[in-house]
Design an enzyme around this catalytic site. Structure first.
Site, PDB file in Angstrom:
ATOM      1  N   TYR A 154       8.329   5.490   0.620  1.00 56.15           N
ATOM      2  CA  TYR A 154       7.718   4.666  -0.428  1.00 56.15           C
ATOM      3  C   TYR A 154       6.215   4.926  -0.516  1.00 56.15           C
ATOM      4  CZ  TYR A 154       6.873   0.342  -3.118  1.00 56.15           C
ATOM      5  OH  TYR A 154       6.519  -0.580  -4.080  1.00 56.15           O
ATOM      6  N   LYS A 158       4.311   6.432  -3.753  1.00 58.13           N
ATOM      7  CA  LYS A 158       3.279   5.662  -4.439  1.00 58.13           C
ATOM      8  C   LYS A 158       1.926   6.378  -4.402  1.00 58.13           C
ATOM      9  CE  LYS A 158       5.634   2.096  -5.891  1.00 58.13           C
ATOM     10  NZ  LYS A 158       5.919   1.970  -7.339  1.00 58.13           N
TER      11      LYS A 158
END
Length: 253
Positions: A154, A158
């Site tokens: 993640y 991001k």
């Protein structure tokens, strides 16, 4: 005197949480909104709330990782609502785990939804925006881009979205299209409830702990993120391009 045509916004991952709040805020700002998520039926409550408030919205089911589905979805928006002028790449998933426990499938899923999905949606939407000479692409990054235990996939995705944002800002700016990112900190959603469960805390206890650590002494709400997106989508934000705004209750980045 003819009235200017309502501009159209597309919000991915808009059936709940931050995406739903963004869709409803942009509708309140006067945009016609395409509410896009994996399952079209889950978008209908958001559409109904927008319509009940006097706005215009359309539910669209599409997998943002599927090239053909994305092309068809954006074409449907253009046909039914009008030329897409604002795109908010919000669709996301969590597959948290420590590196030594993380499967390749979980890595790939997070990369596909966040990065491939944003790429496919942006590529499809920019064709309309550049032709019109006006557009806004707003990507949802995260405070996790700075690093977060148990979120190697993640965090990488991001952080990748921030580089993607800055590059598109350089490429598309001359066509009247700005590209910016919003990077939320802790926001109370179903996804952050999953994080609390992963670390073995009740969601209420987790929220209280996060609030105590924040300079503003509270947790974030989806409306906080929607307000930042609303700013980037404005006509008078045209000189703000390639920026990452942390909506995190304190200085980040």
């Amino acid at each position: 005197m003819t009235q200017p045509r309502t501009r159209v916004a597309v919000v991915t991952g808009a059936a709940r949480g931050i995406g739903a709040a963004i869709a409803e805020r942009l509708a309140a700002d006067g945009f016609a909104v395409a509410v896009l998520d994996l399952d079209e039926s889950t978008c209908k409550p958001v559409v109904e709330r927008i319509e009940a408030a006097g706005g215009t919205a359309l539910a669209i089911g599409a997998d943002v990782c599927d090239e053909q589905a994305v092309a068809a979805a954006v074409a449907r928006v253009a046909e039914n609502l009008g030329t897409p002028a604002v795109l908010v790449n919000n669709a996301g998933v969590l597959r948290d785990n420590l590196l030594f426990k993380m499967s390749a499938a979980d890595w790939d899923m997070v990369m596909d939804v966040h990065l491939r999905g944003s790429f496919l949606m942006s590529r499809a939407a920019q064709a309309y925006m550049t032709e019109a000479g006006w557009g806004r692409i707003i990507n949802l990054s995260s405070e996790s881009a700075l690093g977060n235990r148990g979120q190697a996939n993640y965090a990488a995705a991001k952080a990748g979205l921030q580089g993607f944002t800055k590059t598109l800002a350089i490429e598309l700016g001359k066509f009247g299209v700005t590209v910016n990112a919003v990077a939320p900190g802790f926001i109370a959603t179903d996804m952050t409830a999953e994080t609390a469960q992963r670390i073995g805390m009740s969601f209420d206890a987790f929220k209280e702990m996060v609030a105590q650590q924040s300079p503003v002494q509270r947790i974030g709400e989806p409306a906080d993120v929607a307000a930042a997106v609303s700013f980037f989508a404005r006509e008078d934000a045209s000189f703000v391009n390639g920026q990452v705004l942390y909506v995190a209750g304190g200085p980040k980045g």
